[in-house]
Enzyme design. Structure first.
Site, PDB file in Angstrom:
ATOM      1  N   SER A 137      -3.328  -0.879   1.887  1.00 32.71           N
ATOM      2  CA  SER A 137      -2.750  -0.170  -0.620  1.00 32.71           C
ATOM      3  C   SER A 137      -1.534  -0.587   0.459  1.00 32.71           C
ATOM      4  O   SER A 137      -0.718  -1.548   0.303  1.00 32.71           O
ATOM      5  CB  SER A 137      -2.996   0.466  -1.089  1.00 32.71           C
ATOM      6  N   ASP A 282      -1.048  -4.685  -2.074  1.00 38.25           N
ATOM      7  CA  ASP A 282      -2.654  -4.584  -2.338  1.00 38.25           C
ATOM      8  C   ASP A 282      -2.622  -5.067  -4.206  1.00 38.25           C
ATOM      9  O   ASP A 282      -4.054  -5.757  -4.504  1.00 38.25           O
ATOM     10  CB  ASP A 282      -3.995  -3.843  -1.873  1.00 38.25           C
TER      11      ASP A 282
END
Length: 537
Positions: A137, A282
């Site tokens: 992420s 992401d």
């Protein structure tokens, strides 16, 4: 497994050599605490050893996922595998897909890097048994991770995470685990996701959008979804649009970090945008920037949460809100609860993380989750399609909201004023206390539990210890809350699950008795006192 055994069975010669060059102390440290599933799966630095992200760890984790699925009678079912564009993601995704395929599963592997919400969508859309996304992420460039979905595209919770960890501990050496070649799927699932993300739009009208992908994998699909939704006037931060695992223009690839959105806001001002959108790498999180009389600023995750929650509930047909659930986490603002009550909907407060928020309607007969958010810029605006935070669909809905406000000659600051007049001024701010190790964090929490403050900013408060809660509400957090007829104060203190920090989340609610500006000024002063108190704990 002893270090020399691990090195001998490491299928990646690069990490095997890197480990072999470490001294005894370093090896002891790396083998002392193997990776475990935290708030968002496995996550750590890309390097050798069982405490890090590497082909050996991913291979053993994938073997373990397969065993747990087979133990639950799901052998031979479908598993979705995706990846972002971080260092190691390609090799880790290949290992994941090939190990799971060799265990007899049908694997849908994406041919190119995809945003995390695409994998969550694909699991739900194809009724797959599980999904794995290789991603860290918004972590630093040195990290990567392994995120697992079961149960219709929901992040795993206990006992599934503990079952996978137990299977990992019993897994064969990584180089002895079979792998089977997998042919990548086509673009149909990605196309279906884009169409669904675009479909969250409710209204009409046009806005000019400034967008950054933060060097991640969301740029192309965000453009496609926005264009399909009718937002053709989109300007992108060119230096941050293409995926780059080194994230060269930002210190940390997180839209919440100071300076990370400077380029976006400069672009928005230059092109005269109506809204600015920052995705994290992401693309599962979305930060929103707006123009004000004082210049451009980024909204907090709470502010965006209030606006989107109110927008979704206000657009519902009469009577539908009563069967609807909106959710926010324990560290997020309390305002969404008041907004829900105003619309006749149900609000649920969960622990932090979308593995809990996505399950907020579980056990509520006849109710359906329609929106969930957490203050860390995570928004789930279409739970029927993606039961996780999704930055791209949130971006589409945020643009739709701004267009709708513009058509009635209103603005985001005006909408925030309206919420404050209806429900009182709410201000939120977080403070992180860095610690040297988990022991120091535990000591700080123990001190607060033993001697909690009885007053904050001059208001009486009481402490609620979530370690004493039952079931899924139990966690290591302390809530200090109180106030008087005009003012409510609240501080949530908890150790971070991913960083060496103790986090303090503050909120002030101030009734609007006269001028809105005066109420905001008073709330801001009280919040400064809360933050000063937290710095001394």
């Amino acid at each position: 497994m002893r270090p020399e055994e691990w090195i001998a069975h490491d299928p990646d010669p690069v990490t095997a050599a890197e480990l072999a060059a470490r001294d005894a102390d370093e090896l002891a440290a790396r083998f002392a605490h193997p990776m475990t599933f935290g708030t968002a799966g496995l996550r750590g630095p890309v390097r050798g050893g069982p405490d890090s992200m590497n082909v050996a760890v991913v291979t053993r984790a994938s073997w373990a996922v397969a065993q747990v699925l087979k133990d639950r009678g799901l052998g031979g079912s479908t598993v979705v595998v995706g990846r972002d564009a971080r260092h190691g993601s390609d090799a880790f995704a290949s290992a994941t897909a090939e190990v799971i395929a060799a265990q007899g599963f049908s694997v849908l592997a994406f041919p190119h890097p995809v945003p995390t919400p695409v994998v969550a969508f694909a699991v739900r859309h194809t009724v797959a048994a599980a999904g794995v996304q290789i991603t860290a992420s918004h972590n630093p460039a040195s990290d990567n991770g392994y995120k697992v979905y079961f149960d219709g595209g929901l992040q795993i919770i206990s006992p599934t995470d503990r079952d996978i960890e137990a299977a990992m501990a019993a897994a064969p050496p990584a180089d002895e685990i079979p792998r089977e070649s997998v042919t990548a799927t086509g673009t149909e699932l990605v196309d279906a996701y884009v169409q669904r993300a675009a479909a969250v739009r409710r209204g009409a009208g046009s806005v000019r959008v400034a967008l950054t992908a933060m060097h991640g994998v969301g740029g192309e699909l965000a453009l496609r979804a926005l264009h399909l939704a009718g937002f053709a006037d989109v300007h992108t931060v060119a230096s941050q649009f293409a995926p780059d695992p080194d994230f060269p223009t930002v210190a940390f690839p997180n839209p919440e970090e100071p300076g990370a959105t400077d380029g976006l806001l400069a672009l928005a001002a230059r092109v005269g945008a109506d809204i600015a959108i920052a995705l994290d790498p992401d693309a599962d999180r979305c930060a929103v920037g707006i123009p004000t009389v004082a210049g451009w600023r980024m909204l907090s995750g709470d502010e965006t949460g209030w606006l989107l929650g109110d927008y979704i509930l206000a657009a519902m047909p009469a009577g539908q809100a009563a069967a609807s659930v909106v959710a926010s986490s324990v560290v997020s603002s309390q305002l969404l609860a008041a907004i829900a009550a105003d619309h006749g909907a149900r609000h649920v407060q969960t622990l932090t993380g979308f593995k809990w928020l996505a399950r907020a309607d579980a056990g509520i007969p006849g109710a359906k989750l329609v929106y969930a958010y957490e203050e860390a810029i995570g928004h789930c605006v279409d739970p029927a399609a993606v039961r996780d935070k999704d930055g791209i669909s949130a971006a589409v809905l945020a643009c739709d909201l701004v267009a709708a406000l513009g058509m009635r000659r209103d603005s985001v600051p005006g909408a925030l004023d309206g919420l404050a007049l209806r429900h009182g001024v709410h201000t939120t701010a977080a403070l992180s206390r860095r610690v040297e190790d988990p022991g120091q964090a535990a000591a700080m929490m123990a001190r607060l539990r033993a001697h909690p403050p009885v007053q904050l900013a001059g208001f009486p408060v009481t402490a609620s210890d979530l370690l004493e809660a039952l079931g899924q509400q139990r966690t290591d957090a302390l809530i200090l809350a109180g106030g008087d007829e005009q003012t409510s104060v609240r501080v949530v203190v908890r150790p971070s699950g991913t960083e060496p920090k103790v986090k303090c989340y503050t909120e002030v609610r101030r009734a609007v008795a006269g001028e809105l500006t005066a109420a905001r000024r008073a709330a801001a002063e009280i919040q400064r006192e809360l933050l000063d108190a937290a710095r001394g704990w």
